[in-house]
Design an enzyme around this catalytic site. Structure first.
Site, PDB file in Angstrom:
ATOM      1  CE  LYS A  66     -22.367 -43.370 -19.223  1.00 25.23           C
ATOM      2  NZ  LYS A  66     -23.040 -42.512 -18.229  1.00 25.23           N
ATOM      3  CG  ASP A 106     -26.322 -42.796 -16.553  1.00 24.68           C
ATOM      4  OD1 ASP A 106     -25.771 -43.357 -15.585  1.00 24.68           O
ATOM      5  OD2 ASP A 106     -25.798 -42.696 -17.673  1.00 24.68           O
ATOM      6  N   GLY A 131     -27.088 -28.247 -20.236  1.00 22.46           N
ATOM      7  CA  GLY A 131     -26.279 -29.147 -21.048  1.00 22.46           C
ATOM      8  C   GLY A 131     -27.160 -29.889 -22.038  1.00 22.46           C
ATOM      9  CB  ALA A 135     -24.284 -35.920 -18.854  1.00 18.40           C
ATOM     10  CE  LYS A 160     -24.286 -30.568 -28.355  1.00 20.97           C
ATOM     11  NZ  LYS A 160     -22.880 -30.547 -27.860  1.00 20.97           N
ATOM     12  CG  MET A 216     -26.045 -34.997 -13.271  1.00 18.37           C
ATOM     13  SD  MET A 216     -26.836 -35.043 -14.892  1.00 18.37           S
ATOM     14  CE  MET A 216     -26.185 -36.483 -15.593  1.00 18.37           C
TER      15      MET A 216
HETATM   16  P1  ATR Z   1     -21.311 -35.357 -21.749  1.00 18.48           P
HETATM   17  O1  ATR Z   1     -21.417 -36.724 -22.304  1.00 18.48           O
HETATM   18  O2  ATR Z   1     -20.560 -35.248 -20.444  1.00 18.48           O
HETATM   19  O3  ATR Z   1     -22.614 -34.623 -21.697  1.00 18.48           O
HETATM   20  P2  ATR Z   1     -20.611 -33.934 -24.131  1.00 18.48           P
HETATM   21  O4  ATR Z   1     -21.537 -34.759 -24.947  1.00 18.48           O
HETATM   22  O5  ATR Z   1     -19.286 -33.549 -24.702  1.00 18.48           O
HETATM   23  O6  ATR Z   1     -20.299 -34.603 -22.753  1.00 18.48           O
HETATM   24  O7  ATR Z   1     -21.395 -32.598 -23.707  1.00 18.48           O
HETATM   25  C1  ATR Z   1     -20.811 -31.637 -22.904  1.00 18.48           C
HETATM   26  C2  ATR Z   1     -21.873 -30.605 -22.520  1.00 18.48           C
HETATM   27  O8  ATR Z   1     -21.284 -29.644 -21.629  1.00 18.48           O
HETATM   28  C3  ATR Z   1     -22.410 -29.818 -23.688  1.00 18.48           C
HETATM   29  O9  ATR Z   1     -23.750 -29.493 -23.421  1.00 18.48           O
HETATM   30  C4  ATR Z   1     -21.512 -28.576 -23.674  1.00 18.48           C
HETATM   31  O10 ATR Z   1     -22.076 -27.458 -24.299  1.00 18.48           O
HETATM   32  P3  ATR Z   1     -21.992 -27.307 -25.921  1.00 18.48           P
HETATM   33  O11 ATR Z   1     -23.012 -28.239 -26.485  1.00 18.48           O
HETATM   34  O12 ATR Z   1     -22.323 -25.885 -26.177  1.00 18.48           O
HETATM   35  O13 ATR Z   1     -20.581 -27.676 -26.301  1.00 18.48           O
HETATM   36  C5  ATR Z   1     -21.402 -28.343 -22.205  1.00 18.48           C
HETATM   37  N1  ATR Z   1     -20.218 -27.551 -21.802  1.00 18.48           N
HETATM   38  C6  ATR Z   1     -18.933 -27.964 -21.755  1.00 18.48           C
HETATM   39  N2  ATR Z   1     -18.139 -26.977 -21.304  1.00 18.48           N
HETATM   40  C7  ATR Z   1     -18.936 -25.911 -21.046  1.00 18.48           C
HETATM   41  C8  ATR Z   1     -18.728 -24.584 -20.552  1.00 18.48           C
HETATM   42  N3  ATR Z   1     -17.500 -24.161 -20.202  1.00 18.48           N
HETATM   43  N4  ATR Z   1     -19.800 -23.766 -20.424  1.00 18.48           N
HETATM   44  C9  ATR Z   1     -21.037 -24.196 -20.754  1.00 18.48           C
HETATM   45  N5  ATR Z   1     -21.310 -25.437 -21.225  1.00 18.48           N
HETATM   46  C10 ATR Z   1     -20.289 -26.292 -21.381  1.00 18.48           C
END
Ligand code: ATR
Length: 271
Positions: A66, A106, A131, A135, A160, A216
């Site tokens: 994206k 989205d 998050g 997304a 973040k 989501m």
């Molecule tokens: P997407 O495009 O699906 O949002 P991404 O950019 O890789 O994918 O982001 C993943 C998100 O899920 C992030 O906010 C991540 O938290 P971090 O920024 O701390 O990495 C979060 N995430 C993934 N696995 C997680 C978990 N087990 N517990 C909590 N947050 C998680």
């Protein structure tokens, strides 16, 4: 010949978008063909160029492309610009002057699913978005435009969430510890934790009475929805968001607004 569209992603084999857009086309009388294209990682722009050269008029873009789709845009909509990501491209014109219009549907898809399908107005409500990845970034602007009383971002990596919130005035962000003691009417899981079976840490008392927990992700019972259900919240997966974002993309291409209710009901019935 019908106008050609496609969803481009990696992986893309299980995408429901071809079926959804075929239904929209049938219902609105538009003549389109809609396929699936798996772009090799590192070859997104080349894949888009080849599709366009073969007569493609536009495409949906899904993970992980994206941001690259947004980078290709010559005419991004304000909401694509705010998200710095695009899930919809439209190819306007031919040759050197050809434009690539880009949208991000989205957030509108999420807002429409919450407000129209699930009858959860956002205005005046307290909303938590969990998050701070792609997304979350894609939906923040439209959520704010729906005028919640508060929009709070919580993320495992607090910095973040703070950085993302700083781009969207009216929101605030931090770690999960920063929301201890607060409660919310709508809690949206925009993390990828559910995809890997991981659980997001939910502080006690997070859900206000009558709250909705929304994931989501669709098509699976995530640990987040299970925990929310156990805490007494109503729950929804993201299937409605998928259909609503598709309807917004369809409008971006064809200028026709399809009904979404029957398509969503059929997908739900299909399991
Ligand atoms: P997407 O495009 O699906 O949002 P991404 O950019 O890789 O994918 O982001 C993943 C998100 O899920 C992030 O906010 C991540 O938290 P971090 O920024 O701390 O990495 C979060 N995430 C993934 N696995 C997680 C978990 N087990 N517990 C909590 N947050 C998680």
């Amino acid at each position: 010949m019908n106008d050609r569209y496609a969803v481009i992603g990696n992986p893309v084999a299980h995408s429901k978008s071809p079926w959804i857009h075929a239904e929209f086309a049938r219902a609105t009388g538009q003549r389109i063909d809609y396929g699936r294209i798996e772009a090799p990682l590192g070859a997104f722009a080349r894949t888009v160029a080849a599709f366009r050269a073969a007569g493609g008029r536009g495409c949906n873009v899904t993970l992980p492309f994206k941001a690259e789709a947004f980078a290709l845009a010559t005419e991004p909509t304000p909401r694509a610009r705010a998200a710095r990501a695009a899930n919809t491209l439209r190819f306007d014109g031919e040759g050197a002057g050809a434009a690539v219009a880009a949208d991000n549907t989205d957030g509108a898809g999420l807002v429409n699913d919450l407000e129209r399908n699930l009858r959860r107005p956002i205005a005046g409500r307290r909303v938590l978005l969990m998050g701070a990845g792609g997304a979350a970034q894609g939906v923040l602007g439209p959520l704010l435009e729906a005028r919640p009383a508060a929009l709070v971002l919580a993320n495992r990596t607090a910095g973040k969430a703070q950085a993302l919130a700083a781009r969207f005035p009216g929101s605030r962000g931090g770690g999960y510890d920063a929301i201890a003691g607060e409660s919310f009417d709508i809690v949206v899981n925009a993390t990828s934790a559910g995809l890997t079976g991981g659980a997001v840490p939910l502080p006690g008392g997070l859900f206000a009475p009558g709250a909705l927990a929304y994931d989501m992700v669709y098509g699976r019972d995530t640990p987040f929805l299970a925990a929310a259900c156990a805490a007494g919240a109503a729950t929804s997966d993201g299937l409605g968001m998928l259909v609503e974002q598709a309807a917004e993309s369809f409008f971006f291409w064809c200028g026709a607004r399809p009904e979404t209710g029957a398509v969503l009901a059929a997908l739900r019935a299909d399991g």
